[in-house]
Write a protein that holds these residues in place. Structure first.
Motif, short mmCIF file in Angstrom:
data_model
loop_
_atom_site.label_atom_id
_atom_site.label_comp_id
_atom_site.label_asym_id
_atom_site.label_seq_id
_atom_site.Cartn_x
_atom_site.Cartn_y
_atom_site.Cartn_z
N HIS A 55 30.40 93.88 108.57
CA HIS A 55 31.57 94.06 107.71
C HIS A 55 32.67 94.74 108.52
O HIS A 55 32.39 95.60 109.36
N THR A 82 39.25 94.60 100.22
CA THR A 82 38.39 94.89 99.08
C THR A 82 37.70 96.23 99.30
O THR A 82 37.34 96.57 100.43
N GLU A 83 37.54 96.98 98.24
CA GLU A 83 36.88 98.29 98.32
C GLU A 83 35.56 98.19 99.09
O GLU A 83 34.82 97.22 98.95
N HIS A 84 35.28 99.20 99.86
CA HIS A 84 34.06 99.25 100.68
C HIS A 84 32.79 99.07 99.84
O HIS A 84 32.69 99.60 98.73
N CYS A 85 31.83 98.38 100.42
CA CYS A 85 30.49 98.31 99.83
C CYS A 85 29.80 99.66 100.10
O CYS A 85 30.31 100.47 100.88
N TYR A 102 42.62 100.11 99.25
CA TYR A 102 42.12 98.74 99.11
C TYR A 102 42.99 97.93 98.17
O TYR A 102 43.63 98.47 97.27
N SER A 105 39.28 96.14 93.91
CA SER A 105 38.12 97.03 93.75
C SER A 105 36.83 96.23 93.76
O SER A 105 36.81 95.02 93.52
N SER A 106 35.75 96.93 94.02
CA SER A 106 34.44 96.27 93.96
C SER A 106 34.14 95.81 92.54
O SER A 106 33.50 94.78 92.34
N LEU A 109 35.88 92.47 92.10
CA LEU A 109 35.14 91.43 92.81
C LEU A 109 33.88 91.03 92.04
O LEU A 109 33.59 89.84 91.86
N THR A 110 33.15 92.01 91.55
CA THR A 110 31.94 91.75 90.78
C THR A 110 32.25 90.94 89.52
O THR A 110 31.54 90.00 89.19
N THR A 125 27.04 96.98 93.92
CA THR A 125 28.34 97.55 94.25
C THR A 125 28.52 98.86 93.50
O THR A 125 28.10 98.99 92.35
#
Length: 163
Positions: A55, A82-85, A102, A105-106, A109-110, A125
């Motif tokens: 990543h 995109t927000e960090h995993c 970012y 956000s995660s 994305l989810t 996430t």
């Protein structure tokens, strides 16, 4: 608060995410910026190589540990599409990097993946603050969200065509 002078860095993250997609990878891109605004390093996702840890946020954390002093790391900002995993958030916290900004956000994305019928990710996430509570995190940045959403949608549609 994200200001207008930071938008070029975020736009670059979106460009890097698009480059990753063009290279057959998942669309994520990140830029590491020093306190004075100098771009120090940038990268995009490289997980298509078979190494799921490739990543861009993780790579930038490793780069900063090798090239920056603790003070320089703390003063730097990581801009990302995109927000960090959780893996990348932990790396960010462990090496002592500063602020994260970012585009999406995660959680966004989810929700998109669920909307498109994609399988859930292999790793749950979580917001960065749950992994690295001392890190200042800002986002999403609404003016760029649709561009990132479109890149992820293209990536998922590409996978459907290959099945």
């Amino acid at each position: 608060m994200v200001n207008d002078s930071e938008l070029p860095h975020l736009r670059r993250c979106v460009e890097l995410a698009a480059q990753a997609l063009e290279a057959g990878d998942e669309p994520f891109g990140s830029v590491l910026v020093a306190a004075d605004g100098t771009v120090l390093a940038e990268d995009h996702n490289r997980v298509a190589s078979g190494d799921r840890t490739r990543h861009p946020e993780f790579e930038l954390a490793r780069w900063s540990a090798a090239h920056l002093t603790p003070g320089e790391r703390a003063a730097a900002t990581v801009y990302t599409s995109t927000e960090h995993c959780p893996m990348c958030a932990a790396a960010h916290g462990w090496v002592g990097l500063g602020r994260i900004v970012y585009v999406t956000s995660s959680a966004q994305l989810t929700s998109w993946f669920a909307e498109w019928g994609a399988p859930p990710p292999a790793v749950r996430t979580l917001p960065v603050g749950e992994i690295a509570p001392g890190v200042t995190v800002e986002g999403p940045v609404p003016e760029l969200v649709e561009q990132v959403r479109a890149l992820h949608h293209r990536f998922l549609r590409r996978g459907e065509k290959e099945e």
